[in-house]
Design a protein around this motif. Structure first.
Motif, PDB file in Angstrom:
ATOM      1  N   VAL A  14       0.844  -1.206   0.000  1.00 47.70           N
ATOM      2  CA  VAL A  14       0.000   0.000   0.000  1.00 47.70           C
ATOM      3  C   VAL A  14       0.873   1.247   0.000  1.00 47.70           C
ATOM      4  O   VAL A  14       0.644   2.185  -0.780  1.00 47.70           O
ATOM      5  N   MET A  15       1.894   1.249   0.842  1.00 50.09           N
ATOM      6  CA  MET A  15       2.761   2.420   0.941  1.00 50.09           C
ATOM      7  C   MET A  15       3.490   2.702  -0.374  1.00 50.09           C
ATOM      8  O   MET A  15       3.660   3.861  -0.755  1.00 50.09           O
ATOM      9  N   LYS A  16       3.900   1.665  -1.086  1.00 52.59           N
ATOM     10  CA  LYS A  16       4.581   1.870  -2.368  1.00 52.59           C
ATOM     11  C   LYS A  16       3.693   2.654  -3.330  1.00 52.59           C
ATOM     12  O   LYS A  16       4.167   3.574  -4.006  1.00 52.59           O
ATOM     13  N   VAL A  17       2.428   2.295  -3.376  1.00 57.38           N
ATOM     14  CA  VAL A  17       1.490   2.999  -4.262  1.00 57.38           C
ATOM     15  C   VAL A  17       1.372   4.455  -3.826  1.00 57.38           C
ATOM     16  O   VAL A  17       1.437   5.380  -4.641  1.00 57.38           O
ATOM     17  N   ILE A  18       1.219   4.674  -2.532  1.00 58.59           N
ATOM     18  CA  ILE A  18       1.011   6.039  -2.031  1.00 58.59           C
ATOM     19  C   ILE A  18       2.287   6.867  -2.136  1.00 58.59           C
ATOM     20  O   ILE A  18       2.235   8.040  -2.520  1.00 58.59           O
ATOM     21  N   ALA A  58      -1.669   9.886   6.513  1.00 54.78           N
ATOM     22  CA  ALA A  58      -2.697  10.850   6.927  1.00 54.78           C
ATOM     23  C   ALA A  58      -3.563  11.101   5.698  1.00 54.78           C
ATOM     24  O   ALA A  58      -3.267  10.600   4.611  1.00 54.78           O
ATOM     25  N   PHE A  59      -4.616  11.855   5.880  1.00 52.73           N
ATOM     26  CA  PHE A  59      -5.501  12.111   4.751  1.00 52.73           C
ATOM     27  C   PHE A  59      -6.080  13.510   4.830  1.00 52.73           C
ATOM     28  O   PHE A  59      -6.127  14.132   5.888  1.00 52.73           O
ATOM     29  N   GLU A  60      -6.490  13.974   3.665  1.00 44.69           N
ATOM     30  CA  GLU A  60      -7.244  15.224   3.533  1.00 44.69           C
ATOM     31  C   GLU A  60      -8.575  14.851   2.906  1.00 44.69           C
ATOM     32  O   GLU A  60      -8.636  13.996   2.014  1.00 44.69           O
ATOM     33  N   TYR A  68      -5.013  10.267   0.570  1.00 48.62           N
ATOM     34  CA  TYR A  68      -3.990   9.831   1.523  1.00 48.62           C
ATOM     35  C   TYR A  68      -2.607  10.276   1.086  1.00 48.62           C
ATOM     36  O   TYR A  68      -2.287  10.315  -0.093  1.00 48.62           O
ATOM     37  N   TYR A  69      -1.795  10.598   2.090  1.00 47.02           N
ATOM     38  CA  TYR A  69      -0.411  10.981   1.837  1.00 47.02           C
ATOM     39  C   TYR A  69       0.459  10.448   2.976  1.00 47.02           C
ATOM     40  O   TYR A  69      -0.012  10.265   4.101  1.00 47.02           O
ATOM     41  N   PRO A  70       1.731  10.172   2.682  1.00 49.50           N
ATOM     42  CA  PRO A  70       2.616   9.589   3.700  1.00 49.50           C
ATOM     43  C   PRO A  70       3.063  10.619   4.727  1.00 49.50           C
ATOM     44  O   PRO A  70       3.269  11.793   4.402  1.00 49.50           O
ATOM     45  N   LEU A  71       3.212  10.151   5.950  1.00 51.70           N
ATOM     46  CA  LEU A  71       3.780  10.975   7.017  1.00 51.70           C
ATOM     47  C   LEU A  71       5.244  10.623   7.259  1.00 51.70           C
ATOM     48  O   LEU A  71       5.927  11.309   8.010  1.00 51.70           O
TER      49      LEU A  71
END
Length: 123
Positions: A14-18, A58-60, A68-71
């Motif tokens: 999931v993180m790779k995609v984001i 986190a998300f907006e 979603y965006y990485p922290l």
């Protein structure tokens, strides 16, 4: 460096995609992983929720969509995972890990030269 929580193999996907497409919606992540990983949308949404709880994502809210965006930086997660792997598998001995990979891998002459240069810089 920020304290990086442990990320499971599935969460890494999931993180790779984001990391590569930030910010992005859950639907975007689902579209990218559903066929590749043979996961159901609910599974992917659960993984996203876990990453939010771990404070890795986190998300907006934009209209009805959550973006979603990485922290945490990908590089920081890779360093943390590398340290964990090194301690878990090689008792923290870097030389043993490097030797294992060098002995088990077919290195080209160019690879060998690159490794020599890296080691020379480290002296």
């Amino acid at each position: 460096m920020v304290n990086i929580p442990k990320i499971s193999e599935a969460e890494w996907e999931v993180m790779k995609v984001i990391w590569n497409n930030s910010p992005c919606s859950a639907n975007y992540v689902i579209e990218n992983l559903e066929s590749k990983m043979d996961w159901k949308p609910k599974t992917i949404k659960t993984l996203i929720s876990r990453l939010v709880k771990k404070e890795v994502l986190a998300f907006e809210i934009e209209g009805r969509s959550y973006n979603y965006y990485p922290l945490v930086k990908k590089e920081d997660c890779i360093k943390e995972e590398s340290k964990s792997f090194l301690h878990r598998v090689f008792n923290g001995v870097t030389k043993d890990m490097v030797l294992n990979f060098i002995e088990d891998d077919d290195l080209t002459d160019e690879d060998i030269e690159d490794l020599k240069k890296i080691l020379e810089k480290r002296k």
